[in-house]
Design a protein around this motif. Structure first.
Motif: not given
Ligand code: PLP
Length: 226
Positions: A173, A177, A197-198, A204, A207, A212, A215
């Motif tokens: 992640f 980013k 979008s991750m 989640y 993320a 993020s 999600i």
């Protein structure tokens, strides 16, 4: 409410709101009744992976649903979703980007897309590697990008490795980013980076902790898929 896990929906909605992120409910393989149940609670963002299934569901459900296409999209199928799709998450080649641009033009619209980046260890997952991403968004790609007037690249999408090792997932992640930040500051033509979008059911929270702002949650909301 047999189709949805209301307690999970409530909790994840709160977490998503607190992070100022968007929750996309991934409804692939689930019946329209399940989507309708969440819709009736006020939810509008839904994600699907298969073109035919999305087209069938879209026709049966309210027109103000924002449909996210999150699957692997084949060039020859873009035309079926082009009239109505809200955001395509899985763009993984310049060829596909050009086809989306062409279909968007035919539909007199500008289509929002995300470029999918391959961040996981698994070979099976789709997406651009860092060099391929640079070929599209870097100097080399600039002349192509300028001509794609009917697409707007809104950001990046990625899927972390399927593992319970939080360090591995966190590193992936963070890597995504970093790429997101790099291109966000460049102010590229036809790009307005604001979506990262991750994060899925299993990861989640990691993320969101790693910036993020969208999600994609399926099984926690709708139960396990077959
Ligand atoms: C199926 C899918 C999801 C949702 O997965 P869950 O683990 O059920 O939350 C999210 N993103 C993509 C790209 C998917 O294919």
């Amino acid at each position: 409410m047999t189709h949805i896990h209301l307690d999970n929906y409530t909790r994840i909605s709160e977490e998503t709101n607190a992070a100022k992120a968007t929750l996309v409910a991934v409804s692939k393989t689930k019946p329209v009744e399940a989507i309708r149940a969440l819709y009736d609670l006020g939810h509008r963002d839904f994600g699907e992976n298969y073109v035919q299934e999305l087209v069938d569901k879209q026709a049966q459900l309210p027109a103000d649903i924002r449909w996210h296409f999150i699957g692997h999209l084949q060039s020859n199928k873009v035309k079926y979703i082009a009239p109505f799709v809200h955001l395509i998450h899985g763009i993984d080649s310049l060829k596909l980007l050009k086809e989306v641009n062409k279909q968007a033009e035919k539909n007199n619209r500008v289509m929002d897309v995300l470029l999918q980046v391959h961040i996981a260890k698994e070979e099976t997952k789709f997406g651009l590697n860092e060099d391929e991403l640079e070929n599209i968004l870097g100097e080399k790609g600039r002349s192509d990008l300028i001509t794609l007037r009917h697409i707007c690249i809104r950001g990046l999408m990625g899927m972390a490795s399927f593992t319970s090792n939080e360090h591995v997932v966190t590193d992936e992640f963070k890597m995504l980013k970093k790429m997101y930040d790099k291109y966000a500051t460049l102010q590229l033509p036809n790009c307005q980076f604001r979506t990262l979008s991750m994060g899925m059911s299993g990861d989640y929270q990691l993320a969101l902790a790693n910036s993020s702002n969208l999600i994609r949650i399926g099984s926690l909301l709708f139960g396990n898929r077959q």
